[in-house]
Scaffold this active site. Structure first.
Site, PDB file in Angstrom:
ATOM      1  N   ASP A   1      32.800 -15.648 -18.081  1.00 29.34           N
ATOM      2  CA  ASP A   1      32.556 -16.967 -18.650  1.00 29.34           C
ATOM      3  C   ASP A   1      31.710 -16.912 -19.926  1.00 29.34           C
ATOM      4  OD1 ASP A   1      33.399 -19.566 -18.352  1.00 29.34           O
ATOM      5  OD2 ASP A   1      31.612 -20.234 -17.293  1.00 29.34           O
TER       6      ASP A   1
ATOM      7  N   LYS B   1      31.649 -23.788  -7.215  1.00 29.09           N
ATOM      8  CA  LYS B   1      33.024 -23.282  -7.191  1.00 29.09           C
ATOM      9  C   LYS B   1      33.332 -22.658  -5.831  1.00 29.09           C
ATOM     10  CE  LYS B   1      33.165 -21.815 -12.090  1.00 29.09           C
ATOM     11  NZ  LYS B   1      34.315 -22.599 -12.560  1.00 29.09           N
TER      12      LYS B   1
ATOM     13  N   ASP C   1      28.965 -18.171 -13.924  1.00 30.19           N
ATOM     14  CA  ASP C   1      29.090 -19.595 -13.625  1.00 30.19           C
ATOM     15  C   ASP C   1      29.398 -19.787 -12.159  1.00 30.19           C
ATOM     16  OD1 ASP C   1      29.346 -22.314 -13.736  1.00 30.19           O
ATOM     17  OD2 ASP C   1      31.368 -22.284 -14.587  1.00 30.19           O
TER      18      ASP C   1
ATOM     19  N   LYS D   1      30.525 -19.753 -26.467  1.00 29.75           N
ATOM     20  CA  LYS D   1      29.984 -20.081 -25.149  1.00 29.75           C
ATOM     21  C   LYS D   1      29.547 -18.810 -24.440  1.00 29.75           C
ATOM     22  CE  LYS D   1      31.489 -21.599 -20.562  1.00 29.75           C
ATOM     23  NZ  LYS D   1      32.631 -22.047 -19.742  1.00 29.75           N
TER      24      LYS D   1
ATOM     25  N   ARG E   1      30.650 -27.013 -22.100  1.00 31.91           N
ATOM     26  CA  ARG E   1      30.653 -27.985 -23.196  1.00 31.91           C
ATOM     27  C   ARG E   1      29.247 -28.523 -23.477  1.00 31.91           C
ATOM     28  NH1 ARG E   1      34.738 -31.780 -19.998  1.00 31.91           N
ATOM     29  NH2 ARG E   1      35.348 -29.668 -19.368  1.00 31.91           N
TER      30      ARG E   1
ATOM     31  N   ASP F   1      29.941 -28.293 -13.110  1.00 30.34           N
ATOM     32  CA  ASP F   1      30.828 -27.170 -13.440  1.00 30.34           C
ATOM     33  C   ASP F   1      31.488 -27.354 -14.803  1.00 30.34           C
ATOM     34  OD1 ASP F   1      32.004 -24.720 -13.011  1.00 30.34           O
ATOM     35  OD2 ASP F   1      33.704 -25.530 -11.881  1.00 30.34           O
TER      36      ASP F   1
ATOM     37  N   GLU G   1      29.795 -27.166 -17.535  1.00 32.27           N
ATOM     38  CA  GLU G   1      28.532 -26.813 -18.206  1.00 32.27           C
ATOM     39  C   GLU G   1      28.733 -26.201 -19.585  1.00 32.27           C
ATOM     40  OE1 GLU G   1      30.100 -23.081 -17.629  1.00 32.27           O
ATOM     41  OE2 GLU G   1      30.126 -24.742 -16.199  1.00 32.27           O
TER      42      GLU G   1
END
Length: 460
Positions: free
Chosen positions: A251, A240, A233, A228, A314, A310, A312
């Site tokens: 991230d 967030k 993010d 990933k 996956r 949020d 995102e």
């Protein structure tokens, strides 16, 4: 990072004597009189992590005393010697006696010498270690260099580590070992059927991309790594809070750890056909950001309803995993900094992993223990799969409930790995919140050494 190891003869190096509360009395009795009095006067009692340098008659360092846990202690940190590079004066040192695990102590020494100095002067400790006899220095160096790569990538702030910069870092790793490198950028993601990667990254002026490189003999077993690469993010429109956004430069930790693992595999010349896939995006907020309850197709053909912007990571992994599965690899491994639920369940130091391959699960757990790279298996619990149901699409990316977030994320990804003979998923944190032996505060290499040991055993 400069090498923490010295090849000078061990006889010229300053000895480090490891002691526990049980062994300290005998060690103390064996010291020269003045050294013994110095140690006692300074209150050295072999507490774990205690360090004392003993002076020689000429004022130089004669010896170092360092405390360890008891051999019979319920918990012994084999990385305890990793604090030594930050404690010792400049010089060349050697182990005078054996710590609990000489190999892991040597690795910890190397990992503890790491410093991130890109933005301000941060000199590496002028401390070198003569490796103990029987230690494979090349292997230890390989793992330390890989950890440095992962840490440097994660610690670099997002203004200097966007999707393009992450792709450049991956290209440098690939070219170092003669791998074939490619990258699909921006609107080409839509044209080449990676709609979820494009959807997550389209709100940012920094174009999303899919990094793809391959290495090794095509006739060898196929192992594919997917990481990933969310370079920052915000949470998207499901924004967030500021506290949750503070370390979101990490991230892309899954991508960083996959690159570290790939570097070890290629440097060791393991007998496998390696493919690395990294979807690299920035989850930003703008007028064209993807929205809650939007529905997008995926590479596999499943339609995905957006329950939460949020969730995102996956989404981008789903398209990359679907591509990976098309080749039917022998082993498909993904890593990502995916869920806060994993941290609530297991904390920052113990990433969960998922697989339905029982032999693989046992091997991963054993390798993790042997490498002091802890992970913990969680179940792909089938009854929770229904929580991902959508009334308007094939699947929802984020259930509305607050339970089992890491498990439902893994179940979501499992829908996209059909074709792989075995699949292994890690929900890592990629960050050390507080400095610990061998693990400075900041970006961290998690699960990569455990998987490297596994791959070495299977394809060495």
């Amino acid at each position: 990072m400069p090498s923490p190891f010295e090849t000078a003869p061990a006889v010229t190096a300053i000895p480090i004597t490891f002691a526990t509360k049980t062994t300290w009395e005998a060690i103390c009795d064996g010291l020269p009189g003045t050294a013994r009095q110095f140690a006692l006067a300074n209150g050295f009692a072999a507490r774990p992590g205690a360090c004392l340098t003993l002076p020689a008659a000429d004022g130089k360092i004669a010896q170092v005393l360092f405390g360890l846990e008891e051999a019979t202690a319920k918990f012994r940190d084999p990385f305890r010697p990793g604090v030594l590079p930050g404690l010792l004066p400049p010089g060349v040192y050697r182990f005078a006696n054996a710590p609990h695990d000489a190999r892991l102590a040597t690795l910890a020494f190397a990992l503890g010498a790491y410093r991130f100095g890109r933005y301000r002067k941060s000199d590496a400790p002028e401390v070198k270690l003569v490796p103990p006899d029987g230690i494979d220095v090349a292997e230890i160096t390989r793992m330390a260099e890989a950890a440095t790569l992962a840490r440097d990538l994660i610690n670099t702030p997002s203004n200097d580590m966007g999707p393009e910069e992450l792709a450049l870092a991956a290209q440098q790793v690939a070219e170092r070992f003669g791998a074939q490198f490619g990258c699909i950028v921006g609107e080409d993601l839509v044209r080449r059927n990676f709609p979820l990667i494009h959807a997550v990254g389209m709100a940012s002026p920094r174009a999303p991309r899919l990094i793809d490189f391959s290495w090794g003999d095509p006739g060898h077993p196929r192992v594919t790594l997917v990481g990933k690469g969310v370079c920052f993010d915000t949470g998207g429109l499901d924004l967030k809070p500021s506290a949750g956004m503070l370390i979101m430069k990490k991230d892309m930790g899954g991508a960083a750890n996959v690159l570290a693992l790939a570097q070890m595999v290629m440097d060791a010349k393991l007998k496998l056909r390696l493919r690395v896939l990294i979807p690299a995006v920035e989850n930003a907020v703008s007028g064209n950001a993807f929205r809650p309850l939007d529905i997008f197709p995926s590479r596999k053909g499943l339609t995905v309803e957006i329950g939460n912007t949020d969730a995102e990571g996956r989404l981008i992994l789903a398209d990359a995993l679907a591509l990976a599965a098309e080749e039917k690899p022998d082993l498909l491994i993904d890593m990502g900094t995916l869920t806060g639920a994993a941290r609530v369940a297991l904390g920052p130091d113990l990433p969960p992993f998922y697989t339905d391959d029982e032999t693989l699960a046992l091997d991963v757990a054993r390798c993790a223990r042997e490498e002091n790279d802890p992970v913990w298996r969680l179940p792909l619990w089938p009854p929770y799969d229904a929580w991902l149901d959508s009334k308007t699409a094939n699947v929802n990316n984020a259930p509305s409930g607050a339970f089992a977030g890491s498990i439902t994320c893994a179940l979501f990804l499992q829908r996209f790995v059909e074709g792989a003979k075995s699949w292994l998923h890690f929900d890592i944190f990629g960050w050390t919140p507080t400095t610990r032996p061998g693990r400075p505060e900041g970006g961290e290499c998690q699960a990569a050494r455990a998987v490297y040991k596994l791959l070495g055993e299977r394809y060495g």
